[in-house]
Design an enzyme around this catalytic site. Structure first.
Site, PDB file in Angstrom:
ATOM      1  N   SER A 272       0.806  -1.219   0.000  1.00  0.00           N
ATOM      2  CA  SER A 272       0.000   0.000   0.000  1.00  0.00           C
ATOM      3  C   SER A 272       0.840   1.271   0.000  1.00  0.00           C
ATOM      4  O   SER A 272       1.576   1.543  -0.935  1.00  0.00           O
ATOM      5  CB  SER A 272      -0.961  -0.039   1.191  1.00  0.00           C
ATOM      6  OG  SER A 272      -1.897   1.007   1.151  1.00  0.00           O
TER       7      SER A 272
ATOM      8  N   ASP B 115      -2.401   6.545  -3.395  1.00  0.00           N
ATOM      9  CA  ASP B 115      -1.277   5.862  -2.781  1.00  0.00           C
ATOM     10  C   ASP B 115      -0.810   4.728  -3.695  1.00  0.00           C
ATOM     11  O   ASP B 115      -1.338   4.529  -4.787  1.00  0.00           O
ATOM     12  CB  ASP B 115      -1.639   5.347  -1.380  1.00  0.00           C
ATOM     13  CG  ASP B 115      -2.632   4.208  -1.402  1.00  0.00           C
ATOM     14  OD1 ASP B 115      -3.386   4.089  -2.391  1.00  0.00           O
ATOM     15  OD2 ASP B 115      -2.676   3.424  -0.433  1.00  0.00           O
TER      16      ASP B 115
ATOM     17  N   ASP C 128      -1.103   1.510  -3.942  1.00  0.00           N
ATOM     18  CA  ASP C 128      -1.970   0.464  -4.495  1.00  0.00           C
ATOM     19  C   ASP C 128      -3.345   0.979  -4.895  1.00  0.00           C
ATOM     20  O   ASP C 128      -4.209   0.202  -5.297  1.00  0.00           O
ATOM     21  CB  ASP C 128      -2.095  -0.704  -3.513  1.00  0.00           C
ATOM     22  CG  ASP C 128      -2.954  -0.395  -2.301  1.00  0.00           C
ATOM     23  OD1 ASP C 128      -3.005   0.786  -1.898  1.00  0.00           O
ATOM     24  OD2 ASP C 128      -3.572  -1.323  -1.752  1.00  0.00           O
TER      25      ASP C 128
ATOM     26  N   ASP D 257      -5.949   2.435  -3.275  1.00  0.00           N
ATOM     27  CA  ASP D 257      -7.192   2.393  -2.495  1.00  0.00           C
ATOM     28  C   ASP D 257      -7.390   3.640  -1.632  1.00  0.00           C
ATOM     29  O   ASP D 257      -8.411   3.787  -0.981  1.00  0.00           O
ATOM     30  CB  ASP D 257      -7.289   1.121  -1.645  1.00  0.00           C
ATOM     31  CG  ASP D 257      -6.164   0.967  -0.638  1.00  0.00           C
ATOM     32  OD1 ASP D 257      -5.301   1.876  -0.552  1.00  0.00           O
ATOM     33  OD2 ASP D 257      -6.136  -0.069   0.067  1.00  0.00           O
TER      34      ASP D 257
END
Length: 453
Positions: free
Chosen positions: A107, A246, A248, A250
């Site tokens: 992430s 960010d 990833d 999400d």
């Protein structure tokens, strides 16, 4: 049984150190494959299939191969997506009727970290009992299936287009983004080849930064964890809006034309108020213990029910489901619109904010002008895994003093991160100077106590 490897968001750690090693990840893939292959559909002779997607970290290649080997050994077919946002894997798991989706990502963390997280067949996070079953399977020896029963692997070539169209479908067909100049900061992460197309195809003039991943620059001085790059780009390009994701994809943060940053709390407020005025807000809004007090007061003023869950999208979603509400999120920019997607999605969340802006013909500044945001300071203090601040007499004594002084005008919150070996010290209150002083004092005390433990 307590979970040994799974945290609040899958298995995560530093690459090369247990559990993020090729050997462990192969065993994790095998254990997960055995659990998935044992369900009722597989009992009818059908082969289980799993999607694997990843962000842009260099270690993703290694971990993808390890997962593929473990799943194949368990007799599970593998569909490889390559770099894709986490919410895209959730969507494609559901759309392609797979038994699970696996994301290789850490992430918002820097590139030396990585992790493995799972989605179930409906695109939802795995249930705790399934994670426990996978953990139990890690203690069993790997027994490779006979050659004729090994899983096969293939790449899905049209994954980008499928997900781009899905994102666009969540934005009203009667509206577009024509006339808007938008800067996108993809953080050299998984949205780099997705987000620019989504916003461009909806009519915006897109200026994209953070779209040249090299395996090492994910989240490096860019993206939602470092919005300063976006703020500069918005001012330099005289853009109407800036959007940062960010690593990833999400989480999302926004910047207005003046360079002012709007976090997840403010974005959630804009979406909720717009839906409430349209009669489309079902119930209320779920925030977390970190949600700013000013946001809670603003919701109360607008007669919008508000509830706090523990930090982590898993807990936000659980409370949303319990209450039957459709909207929730975190100040970090992780927003859940349950009527649009099964998980937090940075692109879709940004589109919901843009829906409110375009429909109301107002700016972010205008839509949030009544909010009085309390000064809030958060300090991440590195700690050892076995340190518990609740057992520290000096820390507890200082918390008593802080709460007594801030009573009625602020609050103190200490919590362990679910993704990093740090203790988050948060102090919030009406007096910014007082807030900073208490945050520094408590953080110093935690640091010295952790070192002495």
């Amino acid at each position: 049984m307590s979970r040994k490897y799974f945290g609040t968001d899958g298995v995560r750690g530093r690459v090369g150190e247990e559990p993020i090693t090729p050997e462990f990840v192969m065993r994790l893939g095998y254990a997960a494959g055995r659990i998935l292959a044992a369900n009722d559909r597989r009992a009818r002779g059908e082969r289980a299939s799993v999607i694997i997607g990843k962000d842009t970290r260099i270690s993703g290649y290694m971990l993808e191969s390890a997962l593929e080997a473990g799943l194949s050994a368990a007799g599970v077919d593998v569909l490889l997506l390559g770099p894709m946002p986490t919410p895209a894997i959730a969507y494609l798991t559901r759309a392609l009727r797979c038994q699970a989706g696996i994301v290789i990502s850490a992430s918002h963390n820097p590139y030396p970290d990585n992790g493995i997280k799972f989605f179930g067949p409906g695109g939802m996070k795995l249930a705790d009992k399934v994670e426990r079953a996978i953990e139990a399977g890690l203690d069993e020896p790997m027994v490779c299936m006979p050659s004729e029963k090994l899983g096969k692997a293939r790449r899905i070539e049209d994954a980008d287009g499928r997900y781009i169209e899905f994102c666009k479908s969540t934005y009203p067909t009667e509206l577009d983004l024509r006339g808007m100049r938008i800067v996108l900061d993809c953080g050299h992460g998984a949205t780099y080849h997705i987000a620019p197309s989504v916003f461009h195809e909806l009519g915006a003039e897109v200026i994209a930064i953070g779209v040249k991943p090299d395996g090492l620059n994910i989240n490096l001085d860019c993206g939602s964890t470092h919005p300063e790059a976006l703020q500069r780009a918005v001012r330099e390009n005289q853009a109407d809006l800036g959007i940062a994701f960010d690593g990833d994809g999400d989480r999302v943060l926004m910047v207005d034309a003046d360079g002012k940053l709007f976090d997840g709390d403010l974005m959630l407020y804009v979406i909720a108020c717009h839906r409430a005025k349209q009669g489309l807000l079902k119930g209320g809004v779920v925030g977390t213990s970190m949600t700013n007090l000013g946001i809670e007061h603003a919701f109360d003023k607008n007669k919008i029910p508000f509830a706090r869950a523990a930090v982590g999208d898993r807990y936000v979603l659980e409370m949303m489901e319990d209450k039957g509400w459709l909207l929730g999120g975190e100040s970090s920019g992780h927003i859940l619109c349950r009527d649009k997607h099964t998980t937090g999605d940075g692109i879709i969340s940004a589109l919901q904010v843009l829906h409110a802006l375009r429909a109301s013909k107002r700016t972010l500044k205008e839509l949030t002008k009544e909010i009085v945001v309390y000064p809030q300071v958060m300090i991440n203090v590195p700690i050892t895994k076995d340190f518990d601040f609740r057992d520290s007499i000096p820390v507890q004594a200082l918390l008593v003093d802080a709460n007594a002084e801030l009573k009625g005008s602020g609050r103190v919150l200490l919590r362990n991160s679910g993704t990093e070996p740090v203790l988050r010290v948060m102090v919030e209150g009406k007096d910014g100077t007082q807030v900073r002083q208490w945050a520094d004092k408590i953080a110093d005390c935690v640091k010295s106590s952790a070192q002495a433990a």
